[in-house]
Scaffold this motif. Structure first.
Motif, PDB file in Angstrom:
ATOM      1  N   ARG A  27       0.835  -1.193   0.000  1.00 21.74           N
ATOM      2  CA  ARG A  27       0.000   0.000   0.000  1.00 21.74           C
ATOM      3  C   ARG A  27       0.880   1.257   0.000  1.00 21.74           C
ATOM      4  N   PRO A  28       1.658   1.438  -1.084  1.00 24.25           N
ATOM      5  CA  PRO A  28       2.513   2.631  -1.106  1.00 24.25           C
ATOM      6  C   PRO A  28       1.702   3.927  -1.107  1.00 24.25           C
ATOM      7  N   ASP A  29       0.393   3.819  -1.398  1.00 25.55           N
ATOM      8  CA  ASP A  29      -0.469   5.009  -1.365  1.00 25.55           C
ATOM      9  C   ASP A  29      -0.754   5.480   0.066  1.00 25.55           C
ATOM     10  N   VAL A  30      -0.504   4.624   1.050  1.00 26.26           N
ATOM     11  CA  VAL A  30      -0.828   4.973   2.438  1.00 26.26           C
ATOM     12  C   VAL A  30       0.441   5.454   3.149  1.00 26.26           C
ATOM     13  N   PRO A  31       0.452   6.707   3.610  1.00 30.03           N
ATOM     14  CA  PRO A  31       1.627   7.157   4.378  1.00 30.03           C
ATOM     15  C   PRO A  31       1.781   6.303   5.636  1.00 30.03           C
ATOM     16  N   LEU A  32       3.018   6.112   6.060  1.00 29.17           N
ATOM     17  CA  LEU A  32       3.315   5.158   7.132  1.00 29.17           C
ATOM     18  C   LEU A  32       4.391   5.715   8.044  1.00 29.17           C
ATOM     19  N   LEU A  33       4.258   5.432   9.346  1.00 27.24           N
ATOM     20  CA  LEU A  33       5.317   5.785  10.284  1.00 27.24           C
ATOM     21  C   LEU A  33       5.445   4.670  11.312  1.00 27.24           C
ATOM     22  N   LEU A  34       6.658   4.127  11.436  1.00 23.62           N
ATOM     23  CA  LEU A  34       6.943   3.087  12.428  1.00 23.62           C
ATOM     24  C   LEU A  34       7.807   3.722  13.518  1.00 23.62           C
ATOM     25  N   ILE A  35       7.315   3.640  14.757  1.00 26.28           N
ATOM     26  CA  ILE A  35       8.023   4.283  15.877  1.00 26.28           C
ATOM     27  C   ILE A  35       8.524   3.207  16.834  1.00 26.28           C
ATOM     28  N   GLU A  36       9.813   3.219  17.115  1.00 22.94           N
ATOM     29  CA  GLU A  36      10.423   2.191  17.975  1.00 22.94           C
ATOM     30  C   GLU A  36      11.256   2.872  19.073  1.00 22.94           C
ATOM     31  N   ALA A  37      11.047   2.397  20.304  1.00 18.74           N
ATOM     32  CA  ALA A  37      11.767   2.993  21.433  1.00 18.74           C
ATOM     33  C   ALA A  37      13.260   2.642  21.409  1.00 18.74           C
ATOM     34  N   GLY A  38      13.601   1.454  20.952  1.00 11.56           N
ATOM     35  CA  GLY A  38      14.998   1.015  20.956  1.00 11.56           C
ATOM     36  C   GLY A  38      15.801   1.642  19.822  1.00 11.56           C
ATOM     37  N   ASP A  39      17.127   1.336  19.819  1.00 14.24           N
ATOM     38  CA  ASP A  39      17.973   1.952  18.784  1.00 14.24           C
ATOM     39  C   ASP A  39      18.046   1.100  17.516  1.00 14.24           C
ATOM     40  N   ALA A  40      17.318  -0.015  17.488  1.00 10.19           N
ATOM     41  CA  ALA A  40      17.248  -0.850  16.276  1.00 10.19           C
ATOM     42  C   ALA A  40      15.910  -1.574  16.303  1.00 10.19           C
ATOM     43  N   ILE A  41      15.557  -2.111  15.155  1.00  7.68           N
ATOM     44  CA  ILE A  41      14.323  -2.882  15.049  1.00  7.68           C
ATOM     45  C   ILE A  41      14.547  -4.293  15.610  1.00  7.68           C
ATOM     46  N   GLY A  42      13.579  -4.794  16.347  1.00 11.82           N
ATOM     47  CA  GLY A  42      13.565  -6.233  16.673  1.00 11.82           C
ATOM     48  C   GLY A  42      14.202  -6.635  17.976  1.00 11.82           C
ATOM     49  N   GLY A  43      14.857  -5.717  18.687  1.00 10.42           N
ATOM     50  CA  GLY A  43      15.456  -6.092  19.973  1.00 10.42           C
ATOM     51  C   GLY A  43      16.526  -7.155  19.805  1.00 10.42           C
ATOM     52  N   ASN A  44      16.595  -8.050  20.767  1.00  8.73           N
ATOM     53  CA  ASN A  44      17.646  -9.066  20.788  1.00  8.73           C
ATOM     54  C   ASN A  44      16.992 -10.447  20.825  1.00  8.73           C
ATOM     55  N   HIS A  45      16.531 -10.918  19.665  1.00  6.29           N
ATOM     56  CA  HIS A  45      15.800 -12.175  19.614  1.00  6.29           C
ATOM     57  C   HIS A  45      16.326 -13.046  18.480  1.00  6.29           C
ATOM     58  N   THR A  46      16.167 -14.345  18.662  1.00  5.62           N
ATOM     59  CA  THR A  46      16.237 -15.292  17.542  1.00  5.62           C
ATOM     60  C   THR A  46      14.841 -15.869  17.390  1.00  5.62           C
ATOM     61  N   TRP A  47      14.251 -15.765  16.208  1.00  7.08           N
ATOM     62  CA  TRP A  47      12.912 -16.315  15.979  1.00  7.08           C
ATOM     63  C   TRP A  47      13.054 -17.585  15.166  1.00  7.08           C
ATOM     64  N   SER A  48      12.529 -18.683  15.676  1.00 14.42           N
ATOM     65  CA  SER A  48      12.653 -19.937  14.936  1.00 14.42           C
ATOM     66  C   SER A  48      11.271 -20.471  14.585  1.00 14.42           C
ATOM     67  N   PHE A  49      11.220 -21.345  13.580  1.00 14.23           N
ATOM     68  CA  PHE A  49       9.917 -21.771  13.055  1.00 14.23           C
ATOM     69  C   PHE A  49      10.067 -22.995  12.158  1.00 14.23           C
ATOM     70  N   PHE A  50       8.947 -23.717  12.043  1.00 14.46           N
ATOM     71  CA  PHE A  50       8.829 -24.798  11.065  1.00 14.46           C
ATOM     72  C   PHE A  50       8.313 -24.201   9.753  1.00 14.46           C
ATOM     73  N   ASP A  51       8.562 -24.897   8.645  1.00 14.15           N
ATOM     74  CA  ASP A  51       8.032 -24.416   7.361  1.00 14.15           C
ATOM     75  C   ASP A  51       6.519 -24.242   7.433  1.00 14.15           C
ATOM     76  N   SER A  52       5.869 -25.173   8.161  1.00 16.39           N
ATOM     77  CA  SER A  52       4.403 -25.141   8.232  1.00 16.39           C
ATOM     78  C   SER A  52       3.870 -23.974   9.065  1.00 16.39           C
ATOM     79  N   ASP A  53       4.747 -23.227   9.728  1.00 19.66           N
ATOM     80  CA  ASP A  53       4.306 -22.038  10.465  1.00 19.66           C
ATOM     81  C   ASP A  53       4.159 -20.823   9.554  1.00 19.66           C
TER      82      ASP A  53
END
Ligand SMILES: Cc1cc2nc3c(=O)[nH]c(=O)nc-3n(C[C@H](O)[C@H](O)[C@H](O)COP(=O)(O)OP(=O)(O)OC[C@H]3O[C@@H](n4cnc5c(N)ncnc54)[C@H](O)[C@@H]3O)c2cc1C
Length: 382
Positions: A27-53
């Protein structure tokens, strides 16, 4: 509605970042703003998953995160070990951060910015600045103690070591042959690269308290027992909610005017606490919604999806009630060992939160891993 105003997403964690990426793409027609308190996106995580997820429509999003992929995975209990030919995958917060930066325009992202007040048509930053919005989405993640929900906890410490393992093509997703402490305990071993191994020590416990130093010492001990020794490169810590019961109307009252995504909106698997699948699904749906994406539209859409999700999780909440209320902490491993007698497809659907009626019957059949009277007492809440 002023069409120049942005959809403001508060929280650049997993759910907020994936939603922002999908909106920017679709939706490039919709203006967007993402606000994050930390100094990077995503914090300190490893996200794991099965293909079926991974919902099929979002495979491109996952591919863009360049996950590590293991050809096989294994689980281990004192009574049985099972090897699965099905792959397992993981990506880290740095990949999510890179994807957001590669997709959003610089003016669509504000890091190190804390929102102190959310309303349907604006947010107020901690410094006092007011930002007007066409819609606000609360993706601030877990909100601490939630009185409307009855919760157990899945808590863990993971340490990444500069080390190698003999079989780098295999992820050990659950080794519960370890001494059972503080509930159901298992160790997770993920060879993240040829020279890096993540070892995690996890507990399904009644309370959220986590002694990080004590558990870190246990991680080192478990690593050493597996011949994994080397410099410690990073550490990650998690305390995830496991849903036993609660009042969905109190958690998210009708008429609440602010949309929610991720853990802030209760979008997690009741038994695993994992949320990647739902974050992907909601990001995809959000970007495909027709219309202006204004505040009332997004608030009504996200609450309706939460209530649907709550309904879909009924069976899983019941299992959690048995796990936490009918099984003594040291006996909880029996429930998981019993579950892992099932065939691969049923296990995959369980983790995806998509168990069929046939699956549910199979999960509950066989010699019960807890006493029947304790299970009945747990189910009727006594
Ligand atoms: C270490 C760890 C590992 C996990 N591993 C998995 C996994 O393997 N697979 C899986 O499916 N799930 C996993 N989970 C569970 C779940 O998927 C994650 O917790 C996931 O990050 C939740 O996504 P979220 O976007 O709701 O919250 P978060 O990812 O926690 O994001 C919330 C964001 O909002 C920001 N924020 C909060 N308040 C404000 C504010 N006032 N203003 C601005 N920003 C704010 C925070 O800084 C944060 O970045 C893991 C969780 C943890 C903690």
């Amino acid at each position: 509605m002023n069409e120049n105003l942005p959809v403001v997403i508060v929280g650049g964690g997993l759910a907020g970042a994936l939603a922002a990426v999908r909106l920017a793409q679709r939706r490039p027609d919709v203006p967007l703003l993402l606000i994050e308190a930390g100094d990077a996106i995503g914090g300190n995580h490893t996200w794991s998953f099965f293909d079926s997820d991974v919902p099929p429509a979002t495979r491109d999003l996952i591919a863009a995160l360049q996950p590590v992929r293991w050809a096989r995975h294994a689980v281990r209990f004192t009574t049985r070990t099972r090897e699965f030919d099905a792959p397992y995958n993981a990506f880290g917060a740095a990949a999510l951060n890179d994807l957001v930066r590669a997709t959003l325009l610089p003016e669509q992202l504000r890091l190190e910015t804390r929102v102190k007040h959310l309303a349907p048509d604006h947010v107020v930053l901690s410094g006092g600045e007011r930002i007007a919005a066409r819609a606000v989405i609360d993706a601030r993640g877990p909100q601490g103690d939630v009185p409307a929900l009855e919760l157990g906890w899945q808590k863990f410490v993971g340490i990444e070591f500069a080390a190698t393992v003999p079989d780098p093509d295999r992820a050990v997703v659950m080794d519960a042959s370890v001494p059972q402490i503080d509930g159901y305990r298992f160790v997770y071993v993920l060879p993240m690269a040829a020279d890096r191994v993540l070892v995690e020590d996890t507990y399904y416990a009644d309370d959220a308290a986590l002694d990080i130093d004590a558990v870190s010492a246990r991680v080192r001990e478990q690593a050493a027992q597996r011949g994994i020794a080397g410099a410690e490169l990073r550490r990650e810590v998690g305390v995830l909610p496991i849903l036993i019961g609660g009042d969905p109307q109190a958690f998210w009252p009708a008429g609440d005017p602010v949309a929610r995504l991720g853990l802030a909106g209760g979008f997690f698997h009741a038994t695993t606490g994992y949320s990647l699948r739902l974050a992907l699904r909601m990001a995809e749906e959000l970007a495909g919604l027709p219309g202006p994406l204004d505040g009332p539209q997004l608030a009504a859409w996200s609450r309706a999806r939460f209530l649907q999700h709550w309904g879909e999780m009924g069976f899983f909440r019941m299992l959690n009630r048995m796990l936490f209320r009918a099984a003594a902490p040291a006996e909880r491993h029996r429930i998981f060992a019993h579950f892992y007698r099932l065939d691969e497809d049923r296990i995959a659907r369980f983790y995806a939160g998509e168990s069929t009626w046939g699956d549910k019957l199979r999960i509950l059949s066989g010699k019960p891993p807890v006493s029947v009277s304790a299970a009945i007492k747990a189910l009727i809440g006594r």
